[in-house]
Motif scaffolding. Sequence first.
Motif, PDB file in Angstrom:
ATOM      1  N   PHE A   8     -52.969   1.284   7.191  1.00 51.85           N
ATOM      2  CA  PHE A   8     -53.963   0.505   6.459  1.00 51.85           C
ATOM      3  C   PHE A   8     -54.500   1.281   5.259  1.00 51.85           C
ATOM      4  O   PHE A   8     -54.518   0.780   4.124  1.00 51.85           O
ATOM      5  CB  PHE A   8     -55.099   0.141   7.416  1.00 51.85           C
ATOM      6  CG  PHE A   8     -56.295  -0.515   6.792  1.00 51.85           C
ATOM      7  CD1 PHE A   8     -56.205  -1.773   6.206  1.00 51.85           C
ATOM      8  CD2 PHE A   8     -57.536   0.117   6.804  1.00 51.85           C
ATOM      9  CE1 PHE A   8     -57.317  -2.389   5.636  1.00 51.85           C
ATOM     10  CE2 PHE A   8     -58.647  -0.487   6.258  1.00 51.85           C
ATOM     11  CZ  PHE A   8     -58.535  -1.736   5.661  1.00 51.85           C
ATOM     12  N   LEU A   9     -54.933   2.525   5.483  1.00 49.01           N
ATOM     13  CA  LEU A   9     -55.481   3.332   4.397  1.00 49.01           C
ATOM     14  C   LEU A   9     -54.426   3.634   3.340  1.00 49.01           C
ATOM     15  O   LEU A   9     -54.721   3.654   2.136  1.00 49.01           O
ATOM     16  CB  LEU A   9     -56.058   4.626   4.969  1.00 49.01           C
ATOM     17  CG  LEU A   9     -57.272   4.461   5.896  1.00 49.01           C
ATOM     18  CD1 LEU A   9     -57.666   5.794   6.516  1.00 49.01           C
ATOM     19  CD2 LEU A   9     -58.442   3.851   5.148  1.00 49.01           C
ATOM     20  N   LYS A  10     -53.191   3.836   3.771  1.00 49.91           N
ATOM     21  CA  LYS A  10     -52.099   4.094   2.838  1.00 49.91           C
ATOM     22  C   LYS A  10     -51.830   2.864   1.976  1.00 49.91           C
ATOM     23  O   LYS A  10     -51.563   2.977   0.768  1.00 49.91           O
ATOM     24  CB  LYS A  10     -50.831   4.502   3.604  1.00 49.91           C
ATOM     25  CG  LYS A  10     -49.689   4.949   2.708  1.00 49.91           C
ATOM     26  CD  LYS A  10     -48.561   5.568   3.522  1.00 49.91           C
ATOM     27  CE  LYS A  10     -47.857   4.540   4.370  1.00 49.91           C
ATOM     28  NZ  LYS A  10     -46.652   5.112   5.033  1.00 49.91           N
ATOM     29  N   ALA A  11     -51.921   1.676   2.584  1.00 49.72           N
ATOM     30  CA  ALA A  11     -51.699   0.436   1.831  1.00 49.72           C
ATOM     31  C   ALA A  11     -52.787   0.238   0.783  1.00 49.72           C
ATOM     32  O   ALA A  11     -52.505  -0.183  -0.342  1.00 49.72           O
ATOM     33  CB  ALA A  11     -51.648  -0.760   2.787  1.00 49.72           C
ATOM     34  N   ILE A  12     -54.044   0.529   1.142  1.00 49.06           N
ATOM     35  CA  ILE A  12     -55.145   0.426   0.165  1.00 49.06           C
ATOM     36  C   ILE A  12     -54.871   1.335  -1.020  1.00 49.06           C
ATOM     37  O   ILE A  12     -55.008   0.936  -2.185  1.00 49.06           O
ATOM     38  CB  ILE A  12     -56.486   0.785   0.819  1.00 49.06           C
ATOM     39  CG1 ILE A  12     -56.888  -0.246   1.865  1.00 49.06           C
ATOM     40  CG2 ILE A  12     -57.593   0.885  -0.250  1.00 49.06           C
ATOM     41  CD1 ILE A  12     -58.120   0.132   2.652  1.00 49.06           C
ATOM     42  N   ASN A  13     -54.473   2.570  -0.743  1.00 49.98           N
ATOM     43  CA  ASN A  13     -54.211   3.532  -1.810  1.00 49.98           C
ATOM     44  C   ASN A  13     -53.058   3.079  -2.688  1.00 49.98           C
ATOM     45  O   ASN A  13     -53.128   3.159  -3.924  1.00 49.98           O
ATOM     46  CB  ASN A  13     -53.913   4.893  -1.197  1.00 49.98           C
ATOM     47  CG  ASN A  13     -53.722   5.969  -2.246  1.00 49.98           C
ATOM     48  OD1 ASN A  13     -54.613   6.263  -3.033  1.00 49.98           O
ATOM     49  ND2 ASN A  13     -52.539   6.585  -2.256  1.00 49.98           N
ATOM     50  N   SER A  14     -52.000   2.555  -2.064  1.00 51.76           N
ATOM     51  CA  SER A  14     -50.822   2.113  -2.817  1.00 51.76           C
ATOM     52  C   SER A  14     -51.154   0.952  -3.744  1.00 51.76           C
ATOM     53  O   SER A  14     -50.832   0.980  -4.940  1.00 51.76           O
ATOM     54  CB  SER A  14     -49.711   1.708  -1.839  1.00 51.76           C
ATOM     55  OG  SER A  14     -48.631   1.112  -2.513  1.00 51.76           O
ATOM     56  N   VAL A  15     -51.820  -0.071  -3.210  1.00 51.11           N
ATOM     57  CA  VAL A  15     -52.152  -1.236  -4.031  1.00 51.11           C
ATOM     58  C   VAL A  15     -53.194  -0.851  -5.076  1.00 51.11           C
ATOM     59  O   VAL A  15     -53.151  -1.327  -6.218  1.00 51.11           O
ATOM     60  CB  VAL A  15     -52.660  -2.401  -3.160  1.00 51.11           C
ATOM     61  CG1 VAL A  15     -53.006  -3.599  -4.025  1.00 51.11           C
ATOM     62  CG2 VAL A  15     -51.616  -2.785  -2.128  1.00 51.11           C
ATOM     63  N   GLU A  53     -61.120  -7.477  -9.430  1.00 50.07           N
ATOM     64  CA  GLU A  53     -59.750  -7.037  -9.146  1.00 50.07           C
ATOM     65  C   GLU A  53     -59.536  -6.772  -7.660  1.00 50.07           C
ATOM     66  O   GLU A  53     -58.417  -6.868  -7.164  1.00 50.07           O
ATOM     67  CB  GLU A  53     -59.430  -5.798  -9.975  1.00 50.07           C
ATOM     68  CG  GLU A  53     -59.419  -6.095 -11.483  1.00 50.07           C
ATOM     69  CD  GLU A  53     -59.320  -4.829 -12.331  1.00 50.07           C
ATOM     70  OE1 GLU A  53     -59.292  -3.733 -11.738  1.00 50.07           O
ATOM     71  OE2 GLU A  53     -59.273  -4.950 -13.559  1.00 50.07           O
ATOM     72  N   CYS A  54     -60.613  -6.441  -6.946  1.00 49.87           N
ATOM     73  CA  CYS A  54     -60.512  -6.274  -5.499  1.00 49.87           C
ATOM     74  C   CYS A  54     -61.878  -6.510  -4.874  1.00 49.87           C
ATOM     75  O   CYS A  54     -62.914  -6.450  -5.550  1.00 49.87           O
ATOM     76  CB  CYS A  54     -59.973  -4.893  -5.124  1.00 49.87           C
ATOM     77  SG  CYS A  54     -61.068  -3.526  -5.535  1.00 49.87           S
ATOM     78  N   ALA A  55     -61.883  -6.798  -3.585  1.00 50.80           N
ATOM     79  CA  ALA A  55     -63.129  -7.070  -2.862  1.00 50.80           C
ATOM     80  C   ALA A  55     -63.068  -6.410  -1.497  1.00 50.80           C
ATOM     81  O   ALA A  55     -62.061  -6.511  -0.785  1.00 50.80           O
ATOM     82  CB  ALA A  55     -63.348  -8.568  -2.712  1.00 50.80           C
ATOM     83  N   HIS A  56     -64.149  -5.732  -1.137  1.00 49.48           N
ATOM     84  CA  HIS A  56     -64.291  -5.105   0.176  1.00 49.48           C
ATOM     85  C   HIS A  56     -65.289  -5.934   0.970  1.00 49.48           C
ATOM     86  O   HIS A  56     -66.477  -5.971   0.647  1.00 49.48           O
ATOM     87  CB  HIS A  56     -64.781  -3.660   0.006  1.00 49.48           C
ATOM     88  CG  HIS A  56     -65.062  -2.963   1.297  1.00 49.48           C
ATOM     89  ND1 HIS A  56     -65.738  -1.764   1.363  1.00 49.48           N
ATOM     90  CD2 HIS A  56     -64.769  -3.280   2.586  1.00 49.48           C
ATOM     91  CE1 HIS A  56     -65.846  -1.379   2.615  1.00 49.48           C
ATOM     92  NE2 HIS A  56     -65.273  -2.294   3.376  1.00 49.48           N
ATOM     93  N   ILE A  57     -64.786  -6.642   1.975  1.00 48.49           N
ATOM     94  CA  ILE A  57     -65.636  -7.470   2.829  1.00 48.49           C
ATOM     95  C   ILE A  57     -66.105  -6.612   4.005  1.00 48.49           C
ATOM     96  O   ILE A  57     -65.284  -6.112   4.776  1.00 48.49           O
ATOM     97  CB  ILE A  57     -64.893  -8.713   3.335  1.00 48.49           C
ATOM     98  CG1 ILE A  57     -64.384  -9.545   2.159  1.00 48.49           C
ATOM     99  CG2 ILE A  57     -65.787  -9.557   4.234  1.00 48.49           C
ATOM    100  CD1 ILE A  57     -63.468 -10.679   2.574  1.00 48.49           C
ATOM    101  N   PHE A  82     -57.077  -7.791  -2.724  1.00 47.03           N
ATOM    102  CA  PHE A  82     -56.810  -7.599  -4.149  1.00 47.03           C
ATOM    103  C   PHE A  82     -56.433  -8.940  -4.749  1.00 47.03           C
ATOM    104  O   PHE A  82     -55.872  -9.813  -4.068  1.00 47.03           O
ATOM    105  CB  PHE A  82     -55.686  -6.588  -4.354  1.00 47.03           C
ATOM    106  CG  PHE A  82     -56.064  -5.175  -4.009  1.00 47.03           C
ATOM    107  CD1 PHE A  82     -56.469  -4.287  -4.985  1.00 47.03           C
ATOM    108  CD2 PHE A  82     -56.020  -4.734  -2.692  1.00 47.03           C
ATOM    109  CE1 PHE A  82     -56.816  -2.980  -4.673  1.00 47.03           C
ATOM    110  CE2 PHE A  82     -56.376  -3.433  -2.358  1.00 47.03           C
ATOM    111  CZ  PHE A  82     -56.776  -2.549  -3.357  1.00 47.03           C
ATOM    112  N   LEU A  83     -56.713  -9.121  -6.058  1.00 51.51           N
ATOM    113  CA  LEU A  83     -56.592 -10.447  -6.655  1.00 51.51           C
ATOM    114  C   LEU A  83     -55.509 -10.586  -7.714  1.00 51.51           C
ATOM    115  O   LEU A  83     -55.001 -11.689  -7.903  1.00 51.51           O
ATOM    116  CB  LEU A  83     -57.935 -10.884  -7.259  1.00 51.51           C
ATOM    117  CG  LEU A  83     -58.977 -11.402  -6.275  1.00 51.51           C
ATOM    118  CD1 LEU A  83     -59.573 -10.289  -5.425  1.00 51.51           C
ATOM    119  CD2 LEU A  83     -60.080 -12.158  -6.986  1.00 51.51           C
TER     120      LEU A  83
END
Length: 262
Positions: A8-15, A53-57, A82-83
Amino acid sequence: MESLRYTFLKAINSVGQQSAYVPPALSNNFNTLPELLQKFFHQCGYTGFEKIECAHIKWNDTMLKLGPTAKWSSMSCYQINFLLQPVRLVYMKISIFRLLTLEALDLYKDAHGSMSIKLIKIIPISNTAGKEIDASELVTILAETMIIPHYAVQKYITWEVIDASSIKGTITYNGISVSGIFHFNQNGECIRFVTQDRYFTKKNNKYQKTCWTATANDYKLKNGIRFPTKFSATWHTDNGDYEYFKGTIKSIEFNKTEISGI
């Protein structure tokens, strides 16, 4: 074998790194949207807001029901959307009988969806993917326009007015197109989303298109914006309604990808 938390954290960093190369954020122009959506933006305080560009819910008190006859299980939920391209990353930790913990990772990125579940972080329980998951993830992103209204101005979503209180949204990406109906109350708040394009997982990992509803209510003002603080999701199966998710949204942070306490 990496944990789902690490994935999950790796995907956030990649995107997030990919998003760093897009043009600078600009103010939005909502004037081309249907009147219902324009009113929604105005009521929620997004007029003149920076481009998202992105949202943290940030979720509180989330609960999950693992089957129609199961009891509610408490859950921790961490979500980033991400949008620029439709991306949805959700990591969950689910307490089972207060003894065991399930990890779940619900992803849509790089035009594909997947759902992975592990027991006590290391034992794989399931890992599903395919066109049905892709479609289900896309329609979930569409539904979350209720929480992240700036999805409405993305080029991959189009709109069709149904009547004075409802509007049809269609999201099209990577050759898949799914739709749903958004319903608004007299205050201009979006309170319900209904779709026939989401797939319910049956026995033996077979899928069936099943009516699915997401509800949003109890709008509150925080940091200058109004957003729904209560959210739930329900399947309408042949055997009756099956509400399987409910939670409280504590806050929404835009253009930030920091995750704490995970």
